[in-house]
Design an enzyme around this catalytic site. Sequence first.
Site, PDB file in Angstrom:
ATOM      1  N   MET A  93     -13.664  13.881  16.692  1.00 35.00           N
ATOM      2  CA  MET A  93     -14.240  12.657  16.738  1.00 35.00           C
ATOM      3  C   MET A  93     -13.820  12.105  14.636  1.00 35.00           C
ATOM      4  SD  MET A  93     -14.748  10.626  19.707  1.00 35.00           S
ATOM      5  CE  MET A  93     -14.793   9.263  19.534  1.00 35.00           C
ATOM      6  N   HIS A  98      -6.397  12.079  25.493  1.00 32.64           N
ATOM      7  CA  HIS A  98      -6.670   9.653  26.101  1.00 32.64           C
ATOM      8  C   HIS A  98      -7.075   9.294  27.018  1.00 32.64           C
ATOM      9  CE1 HIS A  98      -7.334   6.640  23.683  1.00 32.64           C
ATOM     10  NE2 HIS A  98      -7.177   5.783  24.613  1.00 32.64           N
TER      11      HIS A  98
END
Length: 186
Positions: free
Chosen positions: A88, A107
């Site tokens: 992240m 994703h």
Amino acid sequence: MADPARVAVLISGRGSNMRALVEQAQSYRVALVASNKPLAAGLDWARSAGIPTWCWDSKGVPREAFDAALTRALQDHEIGTVALAGYMRLLSPGFVAQWSGRIVNIHPSLLPAYRGLDTHARVLAAGETETGCTVHLVTEELDAGRILGSSKVPVEPSDTPATLEARVLAAEHRLYPAALAKFVRQ
Ligand code: GRF
């Protein structure tokens, strides 16, 4: 150049995709698990699985300095491919350029639809009947590199973001190891 089959998996949290990559490894070997979060649950699992780990708390660290240290760790472990799995932190342009064509990501949407965060809530709000996950090359533009593989998942009328996430995550755990194996063989 380092062997593409020597893979580093970068995580920031629970690391369920990292675990799938380790448990279903074929054609590649997870030679390092690296994190920018010391408390990432996936780090404990990797350590107990005997996989070398590297971690530096990225809080307050300039992006370039962090990525330079990360690069040294990757080089120390002779890494040829970097697999992002719930990592992240934005990568610096210099890092992306240095590892160009050798960084992959998973994703939780059918790219090019729903780039960015909160994909499942946005998919539900749009009334989609189908979503999924995508493995792609990482470029400077977010979630926009060449698509290496994708997997479709139905959206049920009763879905919440949490139930949809769970269904997509199960598909991620099948797709990522297969797509990574194909990528390192090419
Ligand atoms: C996954 O949904 C992945 O697609 C996204 O971040 C999540 C990471 O989950 N990039 P985990 O840490 O692999 O469990």
